[in-house]
Write a protein that holds these residues in place. Structure first.
Motif, mmCIF file in Angstrom:
data_model
loop_
_atom_site.group_PDB
_atom_site.id
_atom_site.type_symbol
_atom_site.label_atom_id
_atom_site.label_comp_id
_atom_site.label_asym_id
_atom_site.label_seq_id
_atom_site.Cartn_x
_atom_site.Cartn_y
_atom_site.Cartn_z
ATOM 1 N N VAL A 98 6.944 -6.124 0.862
ATOM 2 C CA VAL A 98 6.813 -4.862 1.583
ATOM 3 C C VAL A 98 5.330 -4.505 1.697
ATOM 4 N N ARG A 99 4.889 -4.281 2.904
ATOM 5 C CA ARG A 99 3.490 -3.934 3.121
ATOM 6 C C ARG A 99 3.285 -2.439 2.874
ATOM 7 N N ILE A 100 2.327 -2.135 2.019
ATOM 8 C CA ILE A 100 2.020 -0.740 1.707
ATOM 9 C C ILE A 100 1.096 -0.197 2.784
ATOM 10 N N ALA A 101 1.456 0.937 3.328
ATOM 11 C CA ALA A 101 0.665 1.546 4.396
ATOM 12 C C ALA A 101 -0.698 1.989 3.875
ATOM 13 N N ARG B 53 -2.716 6.516 -3.615
ATOM 14 C CA ARG B 53 -2.691 5.913 -4.956
ATOM 15 C C ARG B 53 -4.098 5.831 -5.541
ATOM 16 N N LYS B 54 -5.052 5.453 -4.710
ATOM 17 C CA LYS B 54 -6.425 5.328 -5.193
ATOM 18 C C LYS B 54 -6.986 6.683 -5.576
ATOM 19 N N ARG C 10 -2.130 4.819 4.267
ATOM 20 C CA ARG C 10 -2.046 6.162 3.675
ATOM 21 C C ARG C 10 -1.580 6.084 2.220
ATOM 22 N N GLN C 11 -0.569 5.260 1.935
ATOM 23 C CA GLN C 11 -0.077 5.130 0.562
ATOM 24 C C GLN C 11 -1.140 4.540 -0.355
ATOM 25 N N THR C 12 -1.851 3.542 0.134
ATOM 26 C CA THR C 12 -2.919 2.938 -0.665
ATOM 27 C C THR C 12 -3.996 3.968 -0.979
#
Length: 418
Positions: free
Chosen positions: A108-111, A118-119, A113-115
């Motif tokens: 599943v590729r993380i978008a 999280r950062k 925005r989600q990355t």
């Protein structure tokens, strides 16, 4: 029927079906049979099994396909897959091998925005901040007071038609009211210092009547430093501590934040607030909340950033540079300027005047007090000079340093502090 019910036996066969069912033609592919059953039937084997079912098969096989005639007394067989099921039944379901399906598994590729979120959480938590979560409903007066956070003067707040209470009758226009409630609750229990942040949405109606939702990041600090060996005792968190946390956060995304202008917001102190820019994009603001707006005795410093604009400002991919072969040469400069002059403006002038050898300008001291004039302030910068071709000597750095001093005198009416 005749023996038990006294019925009469008629001669021949009587069909009371409303319409005679005609034979139908179905094309049966040998490859499809083997694909569904996981077997290796030949065309002759399939013909032999089908014949036992009372189905007629044409003698000629065209392209690995059998033409089958299904009689009218088998109304359950209408499709190719129905015939294949009959083949499996006659041959024996026990002969169908158990085979696990073969498929490609794609992660599943993380978008983006989600990355990014999280950062942000990772960096702020490692910096000592605690994440908070609050309701999206606030009092109407609070929503109006903080409407200028991300909306213009022509925009309006969104009121609820069926609110839970009068204190939660409007959609929030800023995350600051929720943070202030948490701060008050913690201070009432003797908990300080406080370093809090929240990622959430704000809402308002724009000038065209459209409802707008923005995802924002808000952080707040207040109180004395923690009792640690590397921080001075008795000193409290201030504007520059929060600015440093913002610089650290943006550096993880390869961004450099500028603070060229004061934030024009009624709930911030004008002399201790600034807008946050990346290149020409305004991300948000940073500053000290006005004490009459917070009802908190402690000095509260906050920033709010529009995460949608932050996401658009992210570089497409990180760029790496070779490690410099030659060392840097360092100089310090301490100047006296009017209090209205921002350190950012002075820093930009220094960087521009020191080109092409001046690589970094860092403010490490800001002083206002009795030892200098009341309308002046002292700014001390650390300058780093470096060349790609050679080690710089004093004879090469000194002319640039003098150019910087003359530029500051001309542009800002600054003077060197003795």
């Amino acid at each position: 029927i005749q023996k038990l019910a006294g019925g009469d036996i008629c001669k021949g066969r009587i069909d009371v079906y409303p319409k005679t069912r005609e034979n139908i033609q179905v094309a049966l592919r040998v490859s499809r049979v083997n694909q569904l059953l996981g077997a290796d039937f030949s065309a002759e084997q399939i013909k032999e099994i089908i014949s036992r079912l009372g189905l007629k098969v044409e003698a000629a096989i065209k392209g690995g396909t059998l033409q089958i005639e299904i009689p009218g007394f088998r109304p359950d067989l209408t499709r190719e897959v129905d015939v294949i099921e009959e083949i499996a039944r006659v041959d024996g379901f026990d002969k169908v091998d158990t085979i696990f399906p073969v498929a490609s598994v794609r992660p599943v590729r993380i978008a983006l925005r989600q990355t990014m979120l999280r950062k942000i959480r990772e960096v702020l938590c490692h910096t000592g901040f605690s994440e908070t979560v609050h309701f999206s409903f606030v009092e109407c007066e609070q929503a109006e007071n903080y409407l200028s956070s991300f909306a213009s003067t022509e925009d309006k707040v969104i009121s609820l038609k069926n609110p839970l209470s009068s204190e939660n009758d409007t959609m929030r226009t800023s995350l600051i009211p929720g943070l202030l409630k948490t701060i008050q609750n913690n201070l009432s229990k003797g908990q300080k210092p406080l370093k809090l942040f929240e990622i959430g949405s704000v809402y308002f109606i724009d000038s065209q009547g459209k409802r707008v939702q923005k995802t924002v990041l808000t952080a707040a600090v207040l109180g004395p430093y923690e009792l640690t060996p590397w921080k001075p005792r008795g000193k409290e968190y201030d504007f520059y501590d929060l600015k440093g946390a913002l610089d650290n956060l943006c550096s993880h995304f390869g961004l450099q934040v500028g603070f060229p202008a004061n934030a024009n917001r009624s709930y911030l102190l004008e002399e201790k607030s600034a807008n946050c820019y990346v290149d020409a994009n305004e991300l948000g603001y940073i500053g000290q909340l006005s004490p009459d707006k917070t009802e908190i005795a402690e000095k509260v410093f906050v920033w709010e950033l529009d995460l949608q604009k932050l996401e658009k400002s992210l570089p497409p991919r990180p760029h790496f540079q070779n490690i410099a072969k030659f060392p840097e040469t360092y100089r310090d400069i301490s100047i006296l300027v009017d209090r209205q002059v921002t350190s950012q403006k002075a820093s930009d002038l220094i960087l521009k005047a020191g080109q092409p050898l001046l690589k970094r300008v860092e403010l490490y001291d800001h002083f206002e007090g009795k030892k200098i004039q009341s309308d002046k302030k002292s700014l001390t910068f650390a300058l780093s000079f470096q060349s790609k071709d050679k080690t710089l000597s004093d004879d090469e750095v000194s002319p640039l340093f003098e150019t910087i001093v003359q530029t500051l005198k001309t542009e800002l009416d600054a003077s060197l502090r003795e």
